[in-house]
Design a protein around this motif. Structure first.
Motif, PDB file in Angstrom:
ATOM      1  N   SER A 157      38.271  29.854  73.680  1.00 27.73           N
ATOM      2  CA  SER A 157      37.997  31.222  74.135  1.00 27.73           C
ATOM      3  C   SER A 157      36.381  31.331  74.377  1.00 27.73           C
ATOM      4  O   SER A 157      35.854  30.800  73.399  1.00 27.73           O
ATOM      5  N   THR A 158      35.963  32.247  74.981  1.00 22.91           N
ATOM      6  CA  THR A 158      34.642  32.452  74.802  1.00 22.91           C
ATOM      7  C   THR A 158      34.243  33.751  73.744  1.00 22.91           C
ATOM      8  O   THR A 158      33.255  33.678  73.375  1.00 22.91           O
ATOM      9  N   SER A 159      35.210  34.459  73.550  1.00 26.41           N
ATOM     10  CA  SER A 159      35.175  35.598  72.529  1.00 26.41           C
ATOM     11  C   SER A 159      36.658  36.200  72.151  1.00 26.41           C
ATOM     12  O   SER A 159      37.528  35.964  72.977  1.00 26.41           O
ATOM     13  N   LEU A 160      36.636  36.597  71.183  1.00 26.72           N
ATOM     14  CA  LEU A 160      38.137  37.126  70.735  1.00 26.72           C
ATOM     15  C   LEU A 160      38.156  38.646  70.274  1.00 26.72           C
ATOM     16  O   LEU A 160      37.030  39.289  69.824  1.00 26.72           O
ATOM     17  N   THR A 161      39.038  39.553  70.988  1.00 24.10           N
ATOM     18  CA  THR A 161      38.955  40.856  70.598  1.00 24.10           C
ATOM     19  C   THR A 161      39.539  41.103  69.360  1.00 24.10           C
ATOM     20  O   THR A 161      40.219  40.033  68.701  1.00 24.10           O
ATOM     21  N   PRO A 162      39.441  42.240  68.739  1.00 26.44           N
ATOM     22  CA  PRO A 162      39.968  42.439  67.343  1.00 26.44           C
ATOM     23  C   PRO A 162      41.402  42.589  67.529  1.00 26.44           C
ATOM     24  O   PRO A 162      42.085  41.901  66.421  1.00 26.44           O
ATOM     25  N   ASN A 163      42.077  42.739  68.546  1.00 25.02           N
ATOM     26  CA  ASN A 163      43.603  42.749  68.905  1.00 25.02           C
ATOM     27  C   ASN A 163      43.944  41.365  68.711  1.00 25.02           C
ATOM     28  O   ASN A 163      44.857  40.750  68.187  1.00 25.02           O
ATOM     29  N   GLU A 164      43.319  40.258  69.398  1.00 20.61           N
ATOM     30  CA  GLU A 164      43.596  38.935  69.439  1.00 20.61           C
ATOM     31  C   GLU A 164      43.342  38.080  67.959  1.00 20.61           C
ATOM     32  O   GLU A 164      44.282  37.329  67.640  1.00 20.61           O
ATOM     33  N   VAL A 165      42.402  38.586  67.480  1.00 19.44           N
ATOM     34  CA  VAL A 165      42.112  38.056  65.948  1.00 19.44           C
ATOM     35  C   VAL A 165      43.494  38.719  65.176  1.00 19.44           C
ATOM     36  O   VAL A 165      43.996  37.894  64.212  1.00 19.44           O
ATOM     37  N   SER A 166      43.728  39.936  65.231  1.00 18.16           N
ATOM     38  CA  SER A 166      45.086  40.428  64.450  1.00 18.16           C
ATOM     39  C   SER A 166      46.389  39.422  64.897  1.00 18.16           C
ATOM     40  O   SER A 166      47.099  39.397  63.791  1.00 18.16           O
ATOM     41  N   ILE A 167      46.551  39.273  65.974  1.00 17.58           N
ATOM     42  CA  ILE A 167      47.550  38.358  66.493  1.00 17.58           C
ATOM     43  C   ILE A 167      47.425  37.077  65.988  1.00 17.58           C
ATOM     44  O   ILE A 167      48.624  36.646  65.416  1.00 17.58           O
ATOM     45  N   ILE A 168      46.411  36.463  65.895  1.00 14.25           N
ATOM     46  CA  ILE A 168      46.166  35.043  65.348  1.00 14.25           C
ATOM     47  C   ILE A 168      46.571  35.217  63.795  1.00 14.25           C
ATOM     48  O   ILE A 168      47.168  34.254  63.178  1.00 14.25           O
ATOM     49  N   GLN A 169      46.014  36.272  63.125  1.00 15.81           N
ATOM     50  CA  GLN A 169      46.194  36.398  61.618  1.00 15.81           C
ATOM     51  C   GLN A 169      47.532  36.665  61.270  1.00 15.81           C
ATOM     52  O   GLN A 169      48.129  36.071  60.514  1.00 15.81           O
ATOM     53  N   ASP A 170      48.192  37.481  62.241  1.00 17.33           N
ATOM     54  CA  ASP A 170      49.609  37.737  61.933  1.00 17.33           C
ATOM     55  C   ASP A 170      50.483  36.346  62.115  1.00 17.33           C
ATOM     56  O   ASP A 170      51.449  36.161  61.267  1.00 17.33           O
ATOM     57  N   ILE A 171      50.480  35.838  63.180  1.00 15.19           N
ATOM     58  CA  ILE A 171      51.147  34.414  63.291  1.00 15.19           C
ATOM     59  C   ILE A 171      50.922  33.449  62.191  1.00 15.19           C
ATOM     60  O   ILE A 171      51.698  32.863  61.721  1.00 15.19           O
ATOM     61  N   VAL A 172      49.569  33.133  61.751  1.00 18.17           N
ATOM     62  CA  VAL A 172      49.313  32.469  60.864  1.00 18.17           C
ATOM     63  C   VAL A 172      50.017  32.812  59.241  1.00 18.17           C
ATOM     64  O   VAL A 172      50.496  32.048  58.592  1.00 18.17           O
ATOM     65  N   SER A 173      49.733  34.028  58.932  1.00 16.41           N
ATOM     66  CA  SER A 173      50.354  34.697  57.954  1.00 16.41           C
ATOM     67  C   SER A 173      51.848  34.613  57.895  1.00 16.41           C
ATOM     68  O   SER A 173      52.278  34.234  56.810  1.00 16.41           O
ATOM     69  N   ARG A 174      52.500  34.615  58.768  1.00 21.01           N
ATOM     70  CA  ARG A 174      54.003  34.650  59.013  1.00 21.01           C
ATOM     71  C   ARG A 174      54.502  33.291  58.917  1.00 21.01           C
ATOM     72  O   ARG A 174      55.316  32.868  58.018  1.00 21.01           O
ATOM     73  N   VAL A 175      53.601  32.272  59.386  1.00 22.67           N
ATOM     74  CA  VAL A 175      54.131  30.963  59.316  1.00 22.67           C
ATOM     75  C   VAL A 175      53.764  30.196  57.929  1.00 22.67           C
ATOM     76  O   VAL A 175      54.633  29.439  57.403  1.00 22.67           O
ATOM     77  N   THR A 176      52.765  30.481  57.552  1.00 19.35           N
ATOM     78  CA  THR A 176      52.222  29.938  56.174  1.00 19.35           C
ATOM     79  C   THR A 176      52.446  30.670  54.846  1.00 19.35           C
ATOM     80  O   THR A 176      52.114  30.152  53.879  1.00 19.35           O
ATOM     81  N   LYS A 177      52.427  32.012  54.850  1.00 21.15           N
ATOM     82  CA  LYS A 177      52.395  32.843  53.811  1.00 21.15           C
ATOM     83  C   LYS A 177      51.239  32.974  53.277  1.00 21.15           C
ATOM     84  O   LYS A 177      51.045  33.238  51.958  1.00 21.15           O
ATOM     85  N   VAL A 178      50.141  32.495  54.147  1.00 23.26           N
ATOM     86  CA  VAL A 178      48.621  32.642  53.390  1.00 23.26           C
ATOM     87  C   VAL A 178      48.368  34.132  53.522  1.00 23.26           C
ATOM     88  O   VAL A 178      48.428  34.594  54.395  1.00 23.26           O
ATOM     89  N   ARG A 179      47.242  34.408  52.739  1.00 29.40           N
ATOM     90  CA  ARG A 179      46.799  35.798  52.728  1.00 29.40           C
ATOM     91  C   ARG A 179      45.632  35.943  53.907  1.00 29.40           C
ATOM     92  O   ARG A 179      45.271  34.797  54.119  1.00 29.40           O
ATOM     93  N   MET A 180      45.621  37.205  54.593  1.00 31.15           N
ATOM     94  CA  MET A 180      44.555  37.184  55.685  1.00 31.15           C
ATOM     95  C   MET A 180      43.303  36.895  55.489  1.00 31.15           C
ATOM     96  O   MET A 180      42.642  36.314  56.102  1.00 31.15           O
ATOM     97  N   ASP A 181      42.807  36.819  53.951  1.00 25.88           N
ATOM     98  CA  ASP A 181      41.321  36.550  53.716  1.00 25.88           C
ATOM     99  C   ASP A 181      41.122  34.977  53.424  1.00 25.88           C
ATOM    100  O   ASP A 181      39.990  34.842  53.183  1.00 25.88           O
ATOM    101  N   LYS A 182      42.252  34.434  53.399  1.00 26.28           N
ATOM    102  CA  LYS A 182      42.352  32.793  53.562  1.00 26.28           C
ATOM    103  C   LYS A 182      42.193  32.294  55.032  1.00 26.28           C
ATOM    104  O   LYS A 182      42.632  31.054  54.816  1.00 26.28           O
ATOM    105  N   ILE A 183      42.378  33.067  56.059  1.00 24.57           N
ATOM    106  CA  ILE A 183      42.595  32.635  57.481  1.00 24.57           C
ATOM    107  C   ILE A 183      41.187  32.636  57.919  1.00 24.57           C
ATOM    108  O   ILE A 183      40.381  33.465  58.050  1.00 24.57           O
ATOM    109  N   THR A 184      40.617  31.374  58.733  1.00 24.97           N
ATOM    110  CA  THR A 184      39.370  31.192  59.142  1.00 24.97           C
ATOM    111  C   THR A 184      39.786  31.035  60.748  1.00 24.97           C
ATOM    112  O   THR A 184      40.284  29.946  60.985  1.00 24.97           O
ATOM    113  N   ILE A 185      39.025  31.754  61.417  1.00 27.48           N
ATOM    114  CA  ILE A 185      39.416  31.707  62.890  1.00 27.48           C
ATOM    115  C   ILE A 185      38.183  31.479  63.760  1.00 27.48           C
ATOM    116  O   ILE A 185      37.090  32.186  63.458  1.00 27.48           O
TER     117      ILE A 185
END
Length: 189
Positions: A157-185
């Motif tokens: 992507s050229t950029s990410l909106t806050p909503n897109e970042v939230s979607i990515i964090q939600d998916i990663v958090s659900r799949v891996t059970k990793v805390r949001m502050d441990k997700i690098t995008i």
């Protein structure tokens, strides 16, 4: 005198499991370093072309070759293809090493190899699930790297909106059970 000759042999045999363990860890560290170096190298990929073009001039005495250089294509799409290829190559090397250890007669090495195989299988499953869910959510392409305590996601992507970042964090958090502050995008154009 007879007892003193046996003692060093017994001490060496007693440390055999440590020697095997240290050798195994050294091998894994070396593979990890090689894998990181392979991922960091600039990648060249040209769709539909399996090798560099070669023009051969044939005469009666010898064959002369002239190589046409191909410029590396650093677009984001090829980055993701190359990332996956290198990742799969590293995984195959790791699996080959672990399969040798699984066939070992040393029970401790066998158990450790089984644990590592299970960790690798779980990692592969989670990364695939994250990448597929991101594509379903409308992201053109993405790669993920799942570790025990953190996750890295790279999105095309050229950029990410806050909503897109939230979607990515939600998916990663659900799949891996990793805390949001441990997700690098990160994004790759």
């Amino acid at each position: 005198m007879f007892n003193s000759a046996k003692r060093p042999i017994v001490m060496f045999i007693g440390h055999k499991s440590r020697v095997l363990w240290i050798g195994f860890l050294t091998f894994v560290v070396i593979l990890g370093i090689l894998g990181v170096r392979l991922i960091d190298e600039p990648q060249v990929y040209s769709p539909g072309q399996s090798s560099l073009p070669v023009n051969a001039n044939i005469d009666n005495t010898s064959i002369q070759f002239q190589v046409e250089p191909v410029k590396p294509d650093v677009s984001g799409e090829n980055y993701f293809v190359n990332y996956r290829l290198k990742r799969e190559q590293f995984r195959q090397e790791t699996k080959a090493m672990l399969s040798e250890l699984l066939n070992s007669t040393v029970e401790k090495s066998k158990e450790q190899a089984q644990e590592k195989w299970l960790e690798l299988s779980t990692k592969i499953q989670k990364e695939g699930e994250i990448e597929n869910l991101l594509k379903i959510k409308g992201f053109q392409d993405a790669v993920s790297d799942v570790f025990l305590e953190n996750v890295t996601v790279i999105v095309y992507s050229t950029s990410l909106t806050p909503n897109e970042v939230s979607i990515i964090q939600d998916i990663v958090s659900r799949v891996t059970k990793v805390r949001m502050d441990k997700i690098t995008i990160s994004i790759k154009k």
